[in-house]
Design a protein around this motif. Structure first.
Motif, PDB file in Angstrom:
ATOM      1  N   VAL A 235     -35.573  51.359 -59.579  1.00 55.29           N
ATOM      2  CA  VAL A 235     -35.462  49.901 -59.527  1.00 55.29           C
ATOM      3  C   VAL A 235     -34.084  49.521 -59.009  1.00 55.29           C
ATOM      4  O   VAL A 235     -33.066  49.869 -59.608  1.00 55.29           O
ATOM      5  CB  VAL A 235     -35.690  49.274 -60.915  1.00 55.29           C
ATOM      6  N   GLU A 236     -34.043  48.830 -57.897  1.00 60.92           N
ATOM      7  CA  GLU A 236     -32.787  48.328 -57.346  1.00 60.92           C
ATOM      8  C   GLU A 236     -32.409  47.060 -58.094  1.00 60.92           C
ATOM      9  O   GLU A 236     -33.135  46.063 -58.054  1.00 60.92           O
ATOM     10  CB  GLU A 236     -32.955  48.027 -55.858  1.00 60.92           C
ATOM     11  N   ALA A 237     -31.297  47.081 -58.801  1.00 62.63           N
ATOM     12  CA  ALA A 237     -30.923  45.937 -59.637  1.00 62.63           C
ATOM     13  C   ALA A 237     -29.445  45.653 -59.511  1.00 62.63           C
ATOM     14  O   ALA A 237     -28.645  46.525 -59.158  1.00 62.63           O
ATOM     15  CB  ALA A 237     -31.284  46.209 -61.100  1.00 62.63           C
ATOM     16  N   SER A 238     -29.072  44.409 -59.820  1.00 59.49           N
ATOM     17  CA  SER A 238     -27.673  43.990 -59.771  1.00 59.49           C
ATOM     18  C   SER A 238     -27.487  42.859 -60.765  1.00 59.49           C
ATOM     19  O   SER A 238     -28.453  42.284 -61.274  1.00 59.49           O
ATOM     20  CB  SER A 238     -27.287  43.535 -58.364  1.00 59.49           C
ATOM     21  N   PHE A 239     -26.228  42.533 -61.047  1.00 64.39           N
ATOM     22  CA  PHE A 239     -25.933  41.428 -61.944  1.00 64.39           C
ATOM     23  C   PHE A 239     -26.173  40.108 -61.225  1.00 64.39           C
ATOM     24  O   PHE A 239     -25.863  39.960 -60.042  1.00 64.39           O
ATOM     25  CB  PHE A 239     -24.489  41.505 -62.437  1.00 64.39           C
ATOM     26  N   ALA A 240     -26.715  39.159 -61.967  1.00 66.06           N
ATOM     27  CA  ALA A 240     -26.981  37.823 -61.422  1.00 66.06           C
ATOM     28  C   ALA A 240     -26.421  36.808 -62.402  1.00 66.06           C
ATOM     29  O   ALA A 240     -26.923  36.688 -63.520  1.00 66.06           O
ATOM     30  CB  ALA A 240     -28.484  37.616 -61.218  1.00 66.06           C
ATOM     31  N   GLY A 241     -25.371  36.101 -61.992  1.00 70.91           N
ATOM     32  CA  GLY A 241     -24.731  35.194 -62.924  1.00 70.91           C
ATOM     33  C   GLY A 241     -23.979  35.965 -63.997  1.00 70.91           C
ATOM     34  O   GLY A 241     -23.689  37.150 -63.845  1.00 70.91           O
ATOM     35  N   MET A 242     -23.697  35.295 -65.112  1.00 65.12           N
ATOM     36  CA  MET A 242     -22.883  35.924 -66.142  1.00 65.12           C
ATOM     37  C   MET A 242     -23.634  36.978 -66.930  1.00 65.12           C
ATOM     38  O   MET A 242     -23.094  38.039 -67.241  1.00 65.12           O
ATOM     39  CB  MET A 242     -22.345  34.861 -67.116  1.00 65.12           C
ATOM     40  N   ASN A 243     -24.910  36.712 -67.271  1.00 59.38           N
ATOM     41  CA  ASN A 243     -25.574  37.576 -68.254  1.00 59.38           C
ATOM     42  C   ASN A 243     -26.992  37.999 -67.867  1.00 59.38           C
ATOM     43  O   ASN A 243     -27.777  38.382 -68.728  1.00 59.38           O
ATOM     44  CB  ASN A 243     -25.611  36.877 -69.619  1.00 59.38           C
TER      45      ASN A 243
END
Length: 362
Positions: A235-243
């Protein structure tokens, strides 16, 4: 002494220093900052080293960062720097955290052994109460850092500590679907949870692990292993916004935190495995507004990023997360103590199941 801090999404800052212990507290001497960051002009590095030299070893993170910032501003105004200061991939607070780590006042992951708890299915309000119990246990020195995976059999909705009940919850939907409403001790938004439709964990750590970090930085820092675990699952994932954590297909997870006066930090995350969106929208009012621009109208609509993107059973996903965490950090399998479970059940009776707590924000 040597300390390092990797800025979430940024660069590594290292600090080497000595401490003159002829006074109490000691005094920082021979401070040397290094790292793979970018800094212009070159002379700014010496300005920061000099600014930190002579401070006491008890100087707080915020004060260390302020001294560095003011020294750079003063040098620029005095014309002793060749141009404006550009700090790329780090900032004054990152330098301060590295100093605190060099002094042993801020800790790193590898300085802790994490107890991993998988107690099996428990009532939703007991799960919420255990967040408070285990965080207080760490703050009082009776338990070390813990990673606890949740399991439950009942249908529930968890609302944040500061959310309005009437704005979030549809009582008709709650009654129709036999939903237990739980208000947790952390902030953040609502979570609709049926058995097996989410992957949820609570991480309880000492404040020293996030010493000097902003709340935003601490979210990314404490969730960094989650991105690695997701990557191993394809799963390609990253942070989005603060939380939040998201993939190109949309949001996967959200986190929340609570910090206690005793120095313990509760950090938990819920990842969507296979959620019935239609049912969720009947229970959560706010969900309707959030989903209104997503075309969610069809019956049997599901929010299933972990199931669809991994093709794995939910229990296998939890196993994979536990293995990945154990591969990154020092862990030991553990269990809830009888007195901890008794305390949680007492808190359910006296707090989490009471109308006063559930409706603390009407």
């Amino acid at each position: 002494m040597h300390g390092e801090y990797k800025v979430p999404g940024g660069k590594l800052v290292a600090v080497d220093l000595d401490v003159d212990t002829s006074s109490d507290p000691g005094v920082l001497t021979d401070v040397r900052i290094s790292g793979d960051f970018f800094l212009e002009p070159d002379e700014a590095l010496g300005v920061m080293d000099a600014a930190l030299t002579g401070l006491t070893s008890s100087t707080s993170t915020g004060e260390l960062a302020r001294v560095v910032t003011e020294a750079l501003d003063a040098a620029q105004q005095a014309g002793t720097l060749a141009g404006p200061v550009a700090m790329v991939g780090f900032d004054a607070r990152a330098v301060a955290v590295a100093v605190r780590r060099a002094l042993g006042l801020a800790t790193t992951w590898d300085q802790h052994t994490f107890e991993v708890l998988r107690p099996g299915p428990l009532p939703p309000r007991t799960l919420a109460a255990l967040d408070q119990v285990l965080t207080e246990e760490l703050a009082d020195g009776r338990r070390g850092p813990t990673l606890r995976f949740w399991d439950w059999d009942e249908r529930a909705v968890f609302i944040g500590s500061f959310q309005s009940y009437r704005n979030e919850i549809d009582d008709d939907g709650v009654a129709r679907h036999d939903v237990t409403v739980v208000r947790r001790i952390s902030g953040g938004g609502a979570m609709f949870m049926e058995a097996g439709n989410c992957v949820t964990f609570s991480l309880v750590v000492p404040g020293s692990l996030v010493d000097g970090m902003s709340f935003e930085d601490s979210y990314a820092f404490l969730d960094s292993w989650v991105l690695g675990a997701l990557a191993e699952l394809g799963v390609e994932a990253s942070f989005a916004g603060m939380n939040d954590v998201a993939s190109p297909a949309g949001k996967i997870a959200g986190s929340a935190q609570k910090r206690l006066a005793g120095g313990a930090v509760l950090h938990h995350m819920t990842m969507a495995y296979d959620i019935d969106a239609d049912k969720m929208l009947e229970v959560l009012r706010i969900g309707r507004e959030k989903m209104s621009d997503k075309g969610t109208r069809s019956a049997n609509k599901r929010v299933d990023p972990l199931r669809s993107q991994t093709g794995m059973a939910r229990d296998d996903v939890v196993d994979a997360f536990a293995r990945y965490f154990a591969g990154q950090y020092k862990t030991e399998e553990s269990a809830l103590r009888p007195e901890e479970l008794e305390r949680a059940e007492e808190l359910v009776r006296t707090k989490f199941a009471t109308p006063e707590w559930i409706h603390r924000v009407p």
